[in-house]
Structures are given as C-alpha cells and as structure tokens.
Design an enzyme around this catalytic site. Structure first.
Site, short mmCIF file in Angstrom:
data_model
loop_
_atom_site.label_atom_id
_atom_site.label_comp_id
_atom_site.label_asym_id
_atom_site.label_seq_id
_atom_site.Cartn_x
_atom_site.Cartn_y
_atom_site.Cartn_z
N ALA A 288 5.01 -2.89 -14.49
CA ALA A 288 3.61 -2.56 -14.80
C ALA A 288 3.17 -1.33 -14.03
CB ALA A 288 2.70 -3.74 -14.47
N ASP A 289 2.21 -0.62 -14.59
CA ASP A 289 1.63 0.55 -13.92
C ASP A 289 0.16 0.65 -14.32
OD1 ASP A 289 2.59 3.06 -12.30
OD2 ASP A 289 1.17 3.80 -13.78
N THR A 290 -0.70 0.89 -13.35
CA THR A 290 -2.15 0.96 -13.62
C THR A 290 -2.70 2.31 -13.17
OG1 THR A 290 -2.37 -1.43 -13.27
CG2 THR A 290 -4.39 -0.15 -13.17
#
Length: 200
Positions: A70-72
């Site tokens: 995941a990456d935000t």
C-alpha cells in the site's frame, strides 16, 4: 482474510493496526525496493508504488500467502504532498491544506499466491478531506510537534490534527492509510477468481 497468511509489505504501524482491527494479524515484511513512480497523477502514483512494494515482497515468499502492498499520498490541486523533511516543510504543508479541501489517495496491491500460482489486483481509493481554517499559532504549534513528521501531507487524522478536521467524504480508514472495507471486498473477488481458475 482471517483464514490465510497475510503479509504486509509495509512497516506502517497504522496499516498493521487497521488490519488487526478487522481480525487480521499480518506478518510485517517491509519492501526494501527503491520506489519510483513514472506518473505524476496522484491516483496512478499510489497504484504504481503499492504494486512495486507488493511484487518485491511476493517474489521472496514461498508457500500460500496474500501479500498486501500500500502507498498513501495527500494531494492539493493535483500536487502530491509527501512526508515533511523538516518542521518548516510541515508548516508549509499545513498552510496549504488548512481552510479548504484536499484529497487522500491510497493505492493497494493484493497478490495471492496459492499452490505455485499467483494472481494480483491493484486499485486506488480516494477520500476528500475538509480542514477548518487555522490560525498562524495553531499551524505553528502543530507543525513544530513530532506528529506530522512521518505522515503524508504532514498530518494524521487519528491524532491531534483531528481538532481541525471539518469532515470527510469517503472512507475514513483510507485517510489513516488503508481502506480496509475495500481491501476485504477486493480480496473476496480475487479469491473467487483464483478458485474459478483452479476449477477450469
């Protein structure tokens, strides 16, 4: 997701907590790849980076498992705000997001490995966040604290910055760092597709 080995390709304590909140106890295996996005569009950037993380960790895993990368990012007027490099940097970011709305994008990649086969899916979730106007003193006090330093856009909605959140449109857990509801739905679909593939 409780009936499978879940590997989180991220060292984020917030993502780990969100998974534990829904009864999933992930193994933590942060990706060591040097992330590089080709796109400049926030939605595409998070998908690219989540995919790179998940693929890096999945390549090292043996046996059946679900790898989650995941990456935000926080975006204002299409500009991506990463993690601040200094308290001055945090102040600049807080100044940009106060008194208006911005977007939080989280890209997620799920790679399901089962009996030597693997199948993956990548998606992005977007949440609109509205921040109350802040005084110069409020911005400085927050920016000078330790809280903004390890967070995209220099704030955490689940921390002290909650005092300035007017509202959100979309998934709250997405702003924290992982849209767990969507993750569960995408996982169900991925599992079904893998089972259908096995029965062909």
């Amino acid at each position: 997701m409780k009936d499978i080995r879940v590997i989180l390709a991220s060292g984020s304590p917030r993502r780990k907590q969100l998974l534990e909140q829904i009864g999933v106890r992930p193994e933590i295996r942060p990706s060591r790849i040097e992330e590089q996005a080709v796109s400049r569009l926030p939605e595409e950037v998070v998908m690219e980076l989540s995919c790179q993380k998940a693929e890096d960790v999945a390549a090292e895993i043996t046996g059946d498992a679900l790898v989650l990368g995941a990456d935000t990012v926080v975006a204002v007027d299409g500009d991506i705000l990463g993690k601040p490099k200094s308290h001055e940097d945090a102040m600049d970011m807080v100044r940009r997001i106060q008194g208006r709305s911005h977007q939080v994008y989280t890209g997620v990649t799920l790679i399901y490995k089962k009996q030597g086969k693997s199948r993956g899916i990548t998606f992005a979730e977007k949440t609109e966040v509205f921040v109350y106007p802040m005084t110069e003193e409020e911005m400085k006090r927050y920016a000078d604290s330790a809280e903004p330093m390890d967070k995209a856009g220099a704030y955490g909605i689940q921390g002290a910055f909650a005092a300035y959140i007017e509202g959100i449109h979309g998934d709250y857990t997405n702003v924290v760092g992982l849209p767990v509801g969507r993750v569960c739905q995408e996982w169900k679909q991925l599992k079904e597709e893998m089972e259908d593939q096995d029965s062909d």
